[in-house]
Design an enzyme around this catalytic site. Structure first.
Site, mmCIF file in Angstrom:
data_model
loop_
_atom_site.group_PDB
_atom_site.id
_atom_site.type_symbol
_atom_site.label_atom_id
_atom_site.label_comp_id
_atom_site.label_asym_id
_atom_site.label_seq_id
_atom_site.Cartn_x
_atom_site.Cartn_y
_atom_site.Cartn_z
ATOM 1 N NE ARG A 100 -4.068 0.515 1.717
ATOM 2 C CZ ARG A 100 -5.314 0.565 2.127
ATOM 3 N NH1 ARG A 100 -5.396 1.354 2.961
ATOM 4 N NH2 ARG A 100 -6.227 -0.076 1.494
ATOM 5 C CG HIS A 127 -8.113 -0.137 -3.647
ATOM 6 N ND1 HIS A 127 -7.277 -1.109 -3.545
ATOM 7 C CD2 HIS A 127 -8.746 0.207 -2.516
ATOM 8 C CE1 HIS A 127 -7.614 -1.384 -1.825
ATOM 9 N NE2 HIS A 127 -8.366 -0.618 -1.278
ATOM 10 C CD GLN A 130 -12.925 -1.749 -1.908
ATOM 11 O OE1 GLN A 130 -12.104 -1.432 -1.223
ATOM 12 N NE2 GLN A 130 -13.951 -2.106 -2.080
ATOM 13 C CG ASP A 222 -13.289 6.405 -2.292
ATOM 14 O OD1 ASP A 222 -13.171 6.212 -1.121
ATOM 15 O OD2 ASP A 222 -12.203 6.419 -3.022
ATOM 16 C CB CYS A 262 -14.146 1.168 -1.251
ATOM 17 S SG CYS A 262 -13.676 3.303 -1.217
ATOM 18 N NE ARG A 290 -10.916 -5.212 -0.496
ATOM 19 C CZ ARG A 290 -9.966 -4.436 -0.074
ATOM 20 N NH1 ARG A 290 -10.415 -3.226 0.638
ATOM 21 N NH2 ARG A 290 -8.685 -4.357 -0.202
HETATM 22 N N1 CP Z 1 -11.235 -0.130 1.324
HETATM 23 C C1 CP Z 1 -10.049 -0.291 1.792
HETATM 24 O O1 CP Z 1 -9.211 -0.452 1.377
HETATM 25 O O2 CP Z 1 -10.100 -0.155 3.065
HETATM 26 P P1 CP Z 1 -8.935 -0.010 4.216
HETATM 27 O O3 CP Z 1 -8.149 1.283 3.797
HETATM 28 O O4 CP Z 1 -9.454 0.050 5.605
HETATM 29 O O5 CP Z 1 -7.904 -1.108 3.977
HETATM 30 N N1 NVA Z 2 -9.853 6.890 -1.996
HETATM 31 C C1 NVA Z 2 -9.319 6.469 -0.749
HETATM 32 C C2 NVA Z 2 -9.714 4.986 -0.756
HETATM 33 C C3 NVA Z 2 -9.503 4.215 0.437
HETATM 34 C C4 NVA Z 2 -9.733 2.724 0.541
HETATM 35 C C5 NVA Z 2 -8.092 6.704 -0.394
HETATM 36 O O1 NVA Z 2 -7.346 6.629 -1.173
HETATM 37 O O2 NVA Z 2 -7.785 6.931 0.646
#
Ligand code: CP
Ligand code: NVA
Length: 306
Positions: A100, A127, A130, A222, A262, A290
Protein backbone atom coordinates in the site's frame (compact mmCIF):
# COMPACT_ATOMS: atom_id res chain seq x y z
CA UNK A 1 -0.81 -13.26 -14.24
CA UNK A 2 2.43 -12.46 -12.45
CA UNK A 3 1.30 -9.57 -10.24
CA UNK A 4 -1.90 -7.71 -9.42
CA UNK A 5 -0.91 -4.11 -10.03
CA UNK A 6 -3.88 -2.88 -12.03
CA UNK A 7 -6.87 -4.61 -13.62
CA UNK A 8 -5.78 -3.02 -16.88
CA UNK A 9 -3.27 -5.85 -17.35
CA UNK A 10 -5.95 -8.56 -16.95
CA UNK A 11 -8.33 -9.98 -19.52
CA UNK A 12 -12.09 -10.11 -18.97
CA UNK A 13 -11.72 -13.87 -18.58
CA UNK A 14 -9.07 -13.54 -15.87
CA UNK A 15 -11.27 -11.09 -14.00
CA UNK A 16 -14.28 -13.43 -14.25
CA UNK A 17 -12.16 -16.36 -13.05
CA UNK A 18 -10.96 -14.40 -10.02
CA UNK A 19 -14.51 -13.35 -9.15
CA UNK A 20 -15.78 -16.93 -9.59
CA UNK A 21 -12.99 -18.23 -7.40
CA UNK A 22 -13.80 -15.62 -4.73
CA UNK A 23 -17.42 -16.83 -4.82
CA UNK A 24 -16.33 -20.41 -4.37
CA UNK A 25 -14.23 -19.36 -1.39
CA UNK A 26 -17.22 -17.61 0.15
CA UNK A 27 -19.42 -20.67 -0.26
CA UNK A 28 -16.67 -23.01 0.91
CA UNK A 29 -14.22 -21.14 3.18
CA UNK A 30 -12.06 -24.26 3.37
CA UNK A 31 -11.74 -24.31 -0.42
CA UNK A 32 -8.17 -24.69 -1.68
CA UNK A 33 -7.42 -26.14 1.80
CA UNK A 34 -4.13 -25.05 3.25
CA UNK A 35 -2.83 -24.31 -0.20
CA UNK A 36 -0.22 -21.86 1.06
CA UNK A 37 1.21 -23.98 3.89
CA UNK A 38 4.78 -23.03 4.69
CA UNK A 39 4.56 -19.76 2.80
CA UNK A 40 4.78 -16.21 4.13
CA UNK A 41 3.03 -13.17 2.67
CA UNK A 42 4.49 -9.75 3.39
CA UNK A 43 2.33 -6.66 3.83
CA UNK A 44 4.15 -3.34 3.45
CA UNK A 45 1.81 -0.43 4.09
CA UNK A 46 2.69 3.26 3.85
CA UNK A 47 -0.84 4.24 4.90
CA UNK A 48 -3.36 2.95 7.45
CA UNK A 49 -5.75 0.13 6.56
CA UNK A 50 -8.52 -1.87 8.17
CA UNK A 51 -10.07 -3.94 5.40
CA UNK A 52 -7.10 -4.58 3.12
CA UNK A 53 -4.84 -5.53 5.99
CA UNK A 54 -7.45 -7.77 7.62
CA UNK A 55 -8.51 -9.40 4.34
CA UNK A 56 -4.97 -10.36 3.39
CA UNK A 57 -3.87 -11.33 6.94
CA UNK A 58 -6.95 -13.46 7.66
CA UNK A 59 -6.91 -14.85 4.12
CA UNK A 60 -3.26 -15.80 4.50
CA UNK A 61 -4.00 -17.62 7.78
CA UNK A 62 -6.99 -19.43 6.29
CA UNK A 63 -4.85 -20.68 3.43
CA UNK A 64 -2.23 -22.02 5.82
CA UNK A 65 0.40 -19.30 5.38
CA UNK A 66 1.68 -16.56 7.69
CA UNK A 67 1.43 -12.83 7.14
CA UNK A 68 4.22 -10.43 8.13
CA UNK A 69 2.98 -6.85 8.40
CA UNK A 70 5.06 -3.67 8.24
CA UNK A 71 3.17 -0.46 9.01
CA UNK A 72 3.81 3.09 7.84
CA UNK A 73 6.54 3.79 10.41
CA UNK A 74 8.61 0.68 9.85
CA UNK A 75 10.07 0.47 6.38
CA UNK A 76 9.96 4.05 5.11
CA UNK A 77 10.16 2.99 1.49
CA UNK A 78 12.50 5.19 -0.48
CA UNK A 79 13.47 7.16 2.61
CA UNK A 80 15.40 4.85 4.88
CA UNK A 81 16.28 2.63 1.96
CA UNK A 82 15.71 2.70 -1.79
CA UNK A 83 12.56 0.95 -3.02
CA UNK A 84 14.59 -1.47 -5.15
CA UNK A 85 16.73 -2.53 -2.18
CA UNK A 86 13.68 -3.14 -0.01
CA UNK A 87 12.10 -5.13 -2.86
CA UNK A 88 15.21 -7.25 -3.43
CA UNK A 89 15.45 -7.98 0.30
CA UNK A 90 11.78 -8.71 0.94
CA UNK A 91 11.73 -10.98 -2.11
CA UNK A 92 14.25 -13.23 -0.34
CA UNK A 93 12.03 -13.68 2.74
CA UNK A 94 8.43 -13.95 1.57
CA UNK A 95 6.59 -15.58 -1.33
CA UNK A 96 4.25 -12.68 -2.18
CA UNK A 97 3.82 -9.11 -1.04
CA UNK A 98 0.87 -6.74 -0.65
CA UNK A 99 1.92 -3.11 -1.01
CA UNK A 100 0.00 0.00 0.00
CA UNK A 101 1.77 3.10 -1.23
CA UNK A 102 1.30 6.76 -1.93
CA UNK A 103 2.92 6.78 -5.39
CA UNK A 104 1.86 4.15 -7.90
CA UNK A 105 5.43 4.32 -9.24
CA UNK A 106 6.56 2.68 -5.98
CA UNK A 107 4.44 -0.40 -6.77
CA UNK A 108 5.87 -0.60 -10.29
CA UNK A 109 9.45 -0.16 -9.05
CA UNK A 110 8.92 -2.76 -6.32
CA UNK A 111 7.45 -5.31 -8.74
CA UNK A 112 10.39 -4.80 -11.10
CA UNK A 113 12.91 -5.85 -8.46
CA UNK A 114 11.15 -8.15 -5.95
CA UNK A 115 11.19 -11.38 -7.97
CA UNK A 116 7.90 -12.44 -6.27
CA UNK A 117 4.23 -11.64 -6.98
CA UNK A 118 3.26 -8.12 -5.95
CA UNK A 119 -0.32 -7.19 -5.07
CA UNK A 120 -1.29 -3.53 -5.17
CA UNK A 121 -3.18 -2.95 -1.92
CA UNK A 122 -3.94 0.67 -2.93
CA UNK A 123 -1.80 3.26 -4.62
CA UNK A 124 -2.66 6.78 -5.68
CA UNK A 125 -3.81 5.37 -9.04
CA UNK A 126 -5.44 2.00 -8.41
CA UNK A 127 -7.14 -0.33 -5.93
CA UNK A 128 -7.56 -3.57 -7.90
CA UNK A 129 -8.27 -5.96 -5.03
CA UNK A 130 -11.11 -3.64 -4.01
CA UNK A 131 -12.57 -3.64 -7.52
CA UNK A 132 -12.61 -7.46 -7.62
CA UNK A 133 -14.54 -7.56 -4.33
CA UNK A 134 -16.84 -4.88 -5.77
CA UNK A 135 -17.62 -6.97 -8.86
CA UNK A 136 -18.31 -9.93 -6.62
CA UNK A 137 -20.65 -7.83 -4.47
CA UNK A 138 -22.55 -6.54 -7.50
CA UNK A 139 -22.89 -10.04 -8.92
CA UNK A 140 -24.02 -11.38 -5.55
CA UNK A 141 -26.69 -8.70 -5.11
CA UNK A 142 -27.82 -8.36 -8.70
CA UNK A 143 -27.06 -11.67 -10.39
CA UNK A 144 -24.65 -10.25 -12.96
CA UNK A 145 -23.13 -7.04 -14.23
CA UNK A 146 -24.86 -7.27 -17.56
CA UNK A 147 -27.56 -4.69 -18.31
CA UNK A 148 -26.83 -2.86 -15.05
CA UNK A 149 -26.08 0.80 -14.64
CA UNK A 150 -23.40 1.60 -12.06
CA UNK A 151 -23.27 5.24 -10.98
CA UNK A 152 -20.08 6.45 -9.29
CA UNK A 153 -20.10 9.76 -7.44
CA UNK A 154 -17.10 11.39 -5.88
CA UNK A 155 -13.37 11.64 -6.46
CA UNK A 156 -12.12 10.27 -9.78
CA UNK A 157 -9.04 8.69 -8.25
CA UNK A 158 -7.79 5.21 -7.26
CA UNK A 159 -11.06 3.38 -6.45
CA UNK A 160 -12.85 5.03 -9.37
CA UNK A 161 -9.99 4.18 -11.77
CA UNK A 162 -10.07 0.49 -10.85
CA UNK A 163 -13.85 0.39 -11.14
CA UNK A 164 -13.51 1.95 -14.60
CA UNK A 165 -11.19 -0.84 -15.80
CA UNK A 166 -13.31 -3.55 -14.17
CA UNK A 167 -16.55 -2.41 -15.77
CA UNK A 168 -14.89 -1.49 -19.08
CA UNK A 169 -13.32 -4.92 -19.46
CA UNK A 170 -16.55 -6.72 -18.60
CA UNK A 171 -18.68 -4.58 -20.91
CA UNK A 172 -20.90 -2.93 -18.28
CA UNK A 173 -22.41 0.54 -18.01
CA UNK A 174 -20.66 3.08 -15.79
CA UNK A 175 -21.78 6.66 -15.22
CA UNK A 176 -19.42 8.95 -13.30
CA UNK A 177 -20.11 12.29 -11.64
CA UNK A 178 -17.17 14.22 -10.19
CA UNK A 179 -16.45 17.89 -9.75
CA UNK A 180 -14.42 18.97 -12.80
CA UNK A 181 -11.17 19.31 -10.80
CA UNK A 182 -11.52 15.68 -9.68
CA UNK A 183 -12.15 13.89 -12.95
CA UNK A 184 -10.37 10.57 -13.53
CA UNK A 185 -6.90 10.94 -15.03
CA UNK A 186 -6.99 11.74 -18.73
CA UNK A 187 -4.81 8.80 -19.75
CA UNK A 188 -7.07 6.39 -17.82
CA UNK A 189 -10.16 7.95 -19.36
CA UNK A 190 -8.74 7.49 -22.83
CA UNK A 191 -7.66 3.92 -22.25
CA UNK A 192 -10.89 2.83 -20.58
CA UNK A 193 -13.00 4.53 -23.26
CA UNK A 194 -11.22 2.26 -25.68
CA UNK A 195 -11.86 -0.79 -23.48
CA UNK A 196 -15.56 0.16 -23.17
CA UNK A 197 -15.77 0.43 -26.96
CA UNK A 198 -14.13 -2.97 -27.47
CA UNK A 199 -16.28 -4.76 -24.89
CA UNK A 200 -19.54 -3.12 -25.97
CA UNK A 201 -19.92 -1.36 -22.60
CA UNK A 202 -20.89 2.23 -21.97
CA UNK A 203 -19.15 5.08 -20.13
CA UNK A 204 -20.88 8.34 -19.26
CA UNK A 205 -18.93 11.04 -17.52
CA UNK A 206 -19.35 14.52 -16.17
CA UNK A 207 -23.08 14.78 -15.55
CA UNK A 208 -24.81 16.19 -12.51
CA UNK A 209 -25.18 13.72 -9.61
CA UNK A 210 -28.98 13.75 -9.94
CA UNK A 211 -28.76 12.82 -13.62
CA UNK A 212 -25.98 10.28 -13.23
CA UNK A 213 -27.90 8.26 -10.62
CA UNK A 214 -31.14 8.26 -12.60
CA UNK A 215 -32.28 4.64 -13.00
CA UNK A 216 -28.99 3.35 -11.58
CA UNK A 217 -28.87 -0.21 -10.27
CA UNK A 218 -25.74 0.49 -8.23
CA UNK A 219 -24.74 3.77 -6.58
CA UNK A 220 -21.08 3.83 -5.50
CA UNK A 221 -19.15 6.46 -3.60
CA UNK A 222 -15.77 6.93 -1.92
CA UNK A 223 -14.32 9.49 0.47
CA UNK A 224 -13.84 13.05 -0.77
CA UNK A 225 -10.60 13.34 1.19
CA UNK A 226 -8.36 10.40 0.37
CA UNK A 227 -5.45 9.42 2.59
CA UNK A 228 -2.67 11.95 2.08
CA UNK A 229 -5.05 14.71 0.92
CA UNK A 230 -6.03 15.93 4.38
CA UNK A 231 -4.48 19.35 3.81
CA UNK A 232 -6.96 19.92 0.95
CA UNK A 233 -9.93 19.31 3.23
CA UNK A 234 -11.46 22.79 2.97
CA UNK A 235 -11.13 23.00 -0.80
CA UNK A 236 -12.50 19.50 -1.26
CA UNK A 237 -15.52 19.93 1.01
CA UNK A 238 -16.44 22.94 -1.12
CA UNK A 239 -15.85 21.23 -4.47
CA UNK A 240 -17.80 18.08 -3.55
CA UNK A 241 -20.84 19.87 -2.15
CA UNK A 242 -23.85 18.40 -3.94
CA UNK A 243 -22.21 15.01 -4.47
CA UNK A 244 -23.41 13.39 -1.25
CA UNK A 245 -25.20 10.06 -1.56
CA UNK A 246 -28.29 10.69 0.58
CA UNK A 247 -31.91 9.62 0.55
CA UNK A 248 -32.92 12.52 -1.72
CA UNK A 249 -30.44 11.40 -4.35
CA UNK A 250 -31.31 7.73 -3.90
CA UNK A 251 -34.94 8.43 -4.83
CA UNK A 252 -33.69 8.96 -8.41
CA UNK A 253 -32.00 5.56 -8.58
CA UNK A 254 -33.97 2.36 -9.20
CA UNK A 255 -36.12 1.23 -6.30
CA UNK A 256 -34.11 -1.94 -5.89
CA UNK A 257 -30.73 -0.24 -6.32
CA UNK A 258 -27.81 -1.04 -4.06
CA UNK A 259 -25.41 1.41 -2.40
CA UNK A 260 -21.70 0.66 -2.28
CA UNK A 261 -18.74 2.32 -0.58
CA UNK A 262 -15.22 0.91 -0.38
CA UNK A 263 -14.89 2.32 3.17
CA UNK A 264 -13.66 3.95 5.34
CA UNK A 265 -16.71 6.23 5.18
CA UNK A 266 -16.77 9.83 6.29
CA UNK A 267 -20.40 9.79 7.36
CA UNK A 268 -22.14 13.10 6.75
CA UNK A 269 -19.72 13.97 3.94
CA UNK A 270 -19.91 11.66 0.89
CA UNK A 271 -22.69 9.50 2.37
CA UNK A 272 -25.47 10.12 4.87
CA UNK A 273 -26.06 7.90 7.92
CA UNK A 274 -29.52 6.84 6.79
CA UNK A 275 -28.20 5.61 3.43
CA UNK A 276 -25.11 3.75 4.66
CA UNK A 277 -27.23 2.09 7.39
CA UNK A 278 -30.32 1.77 5.19
CA UNK A 279 -31.91 -1.05 3.25
CA UNK A 280 -30.14 -0.29 -0.05
CA UNK A 281 -26.70 -0.52 1.52
CA UNK A 282 -24.50 -3.56 0.82
CA UNK A 283 -21.45 -1.76 2.17
CA UNK A 284 -20.55 -4.21 4.93
CA UNK A 285 -21.07 -7.26 2.72
CA UNK A 286 -18.78 -5.49 0.26
CA UNK A 287 -16.21 -5.14 3.06
CA UNK A 288 -16.59 -8.85 3.92
CA UNK A 289 -16.10 -9.80 0.28
CA UNK A 290 -12.61 -8.26 0.43
CA UNK A 291 -11.56 -11.45 2.24
CA UNK A 292 -12.69 -13.83 -0.51
CA UNK A 293 -11.22 -11.62 -3.21
CA UNK A 294 -7.90 -11.45 -1.34
CA UNK A 295 -7.80 -15.24 -1.01
CA UNK A 296 -8.63 -15.73 -4.69
CA UNK A 297 -5.85 -13.32 -5.68
CA UNK A 298 -3.27 -15.08 -3.50
CA UNK A 299 -4.28 -18.53 -4.73
CA UNK A 300 -4.07 -17.34 -8.32
CA UNK A 301 -0.71 -15.62 -7.97
CA UNK A 302 0.85 -18.49 -6.07
CA UNK A 303 -0.18 -21.03 -8.67
CA UNK A 304 -3.43 -22.51 -7.38
CA UNK A 305 -5.68 -21.34 -10.23
CA UNK A 306 -4.54 -22.10 -13.72
N1 CP B 1 -11.42 -0.16 1.32
C1 CP B 1 -10.20 -0.27 1.87
O1 CP B 1 -9.19 -0.48 1.19
O2 CP B 1 -10.20 -0.14 3.23
P1 CP B 1 -8.89 0.02 4.11
O3 CP B 1 -8.28 1.36 3.74
O4 CP B 1 -9.36 0.00 5.52
O5 CP B 1 -7.95 -1.09 3.80
N1 NVA C 1 -9.76 6.87 -2.16
C1 NVA C 1 -9.49 6.35 -0.84
C2 NVA C 1 -9.69 4.88 -0.82
C3 NVA C 1 -9.49 4.24 0.51
C4 NVA C 1 -9.69 2.75 0.47
C5 NVA C 1 -8.08 6.72 -0.44
O1 NVA C 1 -7.19 6.69 -1.29
O2 NVA C 1 -7.87 7.06 0.73
Amino acid sequence: MEHLISLKYLSAEEIRDLVDSAFRLKQDPGGYGKFLTGKTVGLLFEKPSLRTKTAFCVGTHQLGARPVYFGPEEIKLGEREQVRDVAKTVGKFVQAVVLRTYAHQTVLEFAKHAGIPVINGLSDRFHPSQALADLMTIQEAKGSLEKLKVAYLGDGNNVCHSLMYAIALLGGHLAIATPKEFLPQREILEETRNFFRLSGGKLEIGGEPGIIVRDADVVYTDVWISMGKERERKKRLKAFRGFQVNSGLMRRAKQDSIVMHCLPAHRGEEISDDVIDGTHSVVFTQAENRLYAAKAIMVKLLGGLQ
